[in-house]
Design a protein around this motif. Sequence first.
Motif, PDB file in Angstrom:
ATOM      1  N   TRP A  71       0.464  -1.701   0.264  1.00  0.00           N
ATOM      2  CA  TRP A  71      -0.094  -0.492  -0.337  1.00  0.00           C
ATOM      3  C   TRP A  71       1.336   1.440  -0.058  1.00  0.00           C
ATOM      4  O   TRP A  71       0.085   2.384  -1.118  1.00  0.00           O
ATOM      5  CB  TRP A  71      -1.252   0.295   0.760  1.00  0.00           C
ATOM      6  N   ARG A  72       2.043   1.498   1.043  1.00  0.00           N
ATOM      7  CA  ARG A  72       2.816   2.575   0.661  1.00  0.00           C
ATOM      8  C   ARG A  72       3.302   2.483  -0.945  1.00  0.00           C
ATOM      9  O   ARG A  72       3.192   3.771  -1.124  1.00  0.00           O
ATOM     10  CB  ARG A  72       4.130   2.708   1.689  1.00  0.00           C
ATOM     11  N   THR A  73       3.330   1.562  -1.966  1.00  0.00           N
ATOM     12  CA  THR A  73       3.887   1.741  -2.904  1.00  0.00           C
ATOM     13  C   THR A  73       2.758   2.050  -3.902  1.00  0.00           C
ATOM     14  O   THR A  73       3.339   3.068  -4.853  1.00  0.00           O
ATOM     15  CB  THR A  73       4.959   0.466  -3.609  1.00  0.00           C
ATOM     16  N   VAL A  74       1.766   1.225  -3.557  1.00  0.00           N
ATOM     17  CA  VAL A  74       0.653   2.178  -4.886  1.00  0.00           C
ATOM     18  C   VAL A  74       0.378   3.722  -3.632  1.00  0.00           C
ATOM     19  O   VAL A  74       0.505   4.606  -5.007  1.00  0.00           O
ATOM     20  CB  VAL A  74      -0.585   2.172  -4.016  1.00  0.00           C
ATOM     21  N   GLU A  75       0.573   3.864  -2.714  1.00  0.00           N
ATOM     22  CA  GLU A  75       0.811   5.615  -2.367  1.00  0.00           C
ATOM     23  C   GLU A  75       1.623   6.825  -3.270  1.00  0.00           C
ATOM     24  O   GLU A  75       1.153   7.770  -3.398  1.00  0.00           O
ATOM     25  CB  GLU A  75       0.863   5.743  -0.777  1.00  0.00           C
ATOM     26  N   HIS A  76       2.939   6.336  -3.284  1.00  0.00           N
ATOM     27  CA  HIS A  76       3.674   6.656  -3.875  1.00  0.00           C
ATOM     28  C   HIS A  76       3.493   7.384  -5.067  1.00  0.00           C
ATOM     29  O   HIS A  76       3.624   8.455  -6.099  1.00  0.00           O
ATOM     30  CB  HIS A  76       4.468   6.136  -2.901  1.00  0.00           C
ATOM     31  N   PRO A 129      -9.994   2.856  -9.307  1.00  0.00           N
ATOM     32  CA  PRO A 129     -10.933   2.147  -7.443  1.00  0.00           C
ATOM     33  C   PRO A 129     -10.011   2.167  -6.216  1.00  0.00           C
ATOM     34  O   PRO A 129     -10.361   1.671  -5.179  1.00  0.00           O
ATOM     35  CB  PRO A 129     -10.262   0.601  -8.155  1.00  0.00           C
ATOM     36  N   ARG A 130      -8.907   2.813  -6.365  1.00  0.00           N
ATOM     37  CA  ARG A 130      -7.782   3.299  -5.275  1.00  0.00           C
ATOM     38  C   ARG A 130      -8.931   4.108  -4.342  1.00  0.00           C
ATOM     39  O   ARG A 130      -8.107   4.208  -3.167  1.00  0.00           O
ATOM     40  CB  ARG A 130      -6.861   3.248  -6.073  1.00  0.00           C
ATOM     41  N   THR A 131      -9.858   4.570  -5.025  1.00  0.00           N
ATOM     42  CA  THR A 131     -10.303   5.620  -4.024  1.00  0.00           C
ATOM     43  C   THR A 131     -10.978   5.350  -2.984  1.00  0.00           C
ATOM     44  O   THR A 131     -11.718   5.434  -2.244  1.00  0.00           O
ATOM     45  CB  THR A 131     -11.344   6.807  -4.808  1.00  0.00           C
ATOM     46  N   GLU A 132     -11.068   3.598  -3.251  1.00  0.00           N
ATOM     47  CA  GLU A 132     -12.544   2.089  -1.910  1.00  0.00           C
ATOM     48  C   GLU A 132     -11.152   1.967  -0.963  1.00  0.00           C
ATOM     49  O   GLU A 132     -11.529   0.978  -0.839  1.00  0.00           O
ATOM     50  CB  GLU A 132     -13.010   2.115  -2.861  1.00  0.00           C
ATOM     51  N   ALA A 133      -9.718   1.852  -1.169  1.00  0.00           N
ATOM     52  CA  ALA A 133      -9.180   1.265  -0.811  1.00  0.00           C
ATOM     53  C   ALA A 133      -9.881   1.824   1.192  1.00  0.00           C
ATOM     54  O   ALA A 133      -9.854   2.571   1.198  1.00  0.00           O
ATOM     55  CB  ALA A 133      -7.567   1.635  -1.004  1.00  0.00           C
ATOM     56  N   SER A 152      -7.140   1.394   3.401  1.00  0.00           N
ATOM     57  CA  SER A 152      -5.795   2.171   3.521  1.00  0.00           C
ATOM     58  C   SER A 152      -6.317   3.805   3.073  1.00  0.00           C
ATOM     59  O   SER A 152      -6.733   3.981   2.046  1.00  0.00           O
ATOM     60  CB  SER A 152      -4.508   2.350   3.095  1.00  0.00           C
ATOM     61  N   ALA A 153      -5.945   5.057   4.429  1.00  0.00           N
ATOM     62  CA  ALA A 153      -6.993   5.660   3.955  1.00  0.00           C
ATOM     63  C   ALA A 153      -6.082   6.454   3.430  1.00  0.00           C
ATOM     64  O   ALA A 153      -6.124   8.555   2.468  1.00  0.00           O
ATOM     65  CB  ALA A 153      -6.866   7.063   5.310  1.00  0.00           C
ATOM     66  N   ASP A 154      -4.387   6.628   3.653  1.00  0.00           N
ATOM     67  CA  ASP A 154      -3.249   7.164   2.745  1.00  0.00           C
ATOM     68  C   ASP A 154      -3.440   7.261   1.230  1.00  0.00           C
ATOM     69  O   ASP A 154      -3.676   7.932   0.297  1.00  0.00           O
ATOM     70  CB  ASP A 154      -2.260   7.152   3.197  1.00  0.00           C
ATOM     71  N   VAL A 155      -3.845   5.537   0.633  1.00  0.00           N
ATOM     72  CA  VAL A 155      -4.115   5.234  -0.672  1.00  0.00           C
ATOM     73  C   VAL A 155      -5.492   6.452  -0.917  1.00  0.00           C
ATOM     74  O   VAL A 155      -5.463   6.571  -2.511  1.00  0.00           O
ATOM     75  CB  VAL A 155      -4.252   3.748  -0.509  1.00  0.00           C
ATOM     76  N   ARG A 156      -6.510   6.136  -0.463  1.00  0.00           N
ATOM     77  CA  ARG A 156      -7.978   7.527  -0.864  1.00  0.00           C
ATOM     78  C   ARG A 156      -7.325   8.322  -1.269  1.00  0.00           C
ATOM     79  O   ARG A 156      -7.631   8.509  -2.551  1.00  0.00           O
ATOM     80  CB  ARG A 156      -8.799   6.774   0.491  1.00  0.00           C
ATOM     81  N   THR A 157      -7.237   8.912   0.062  1.00  0.00           N
ATOM     82  CA  THR A 157      -6.277  10.451  -0.059  1.00  0.00           C
ATOM     83  C   THR A 157      -5.842  10.615  -1.636  1.00  0.00           C
ATOM     84  O   THR A 157      -6.015  11.273  -2.068  1.00  0.00           O
ATOM     85  CB  THR A 157      -5.517  10.507   0.981  1.00  0.00           C
TER      86      THR A 157
END
Length: 83
Positions: free
Chosen positions: A39-44, A65-69, A71-76
Amino acid sequence: MARRQPPPALASALGELGDPAAVPALADAIRAAVQHKRWRTVEHVLKALASFGDRAASALDTVRPRTEADSADVRTAAAAALW
């Protein structure tokens, strides 16, 4: 052979270059990171895609689809990439 995910620094560097030719590779990196629950990689990588603005339109189907992850960081990061 399994493909390795790019480190966050590489995603940031691609974003800083601003070459839209990097967008498909970044979208691939997101899909791979999701598959491996990194998830941190997805976020970056989402943050790197956001730097392309409209030039990252080809990655929208990967970003939405990541807007419904979970992880709040990934959604943001996904929401920011969509703006």
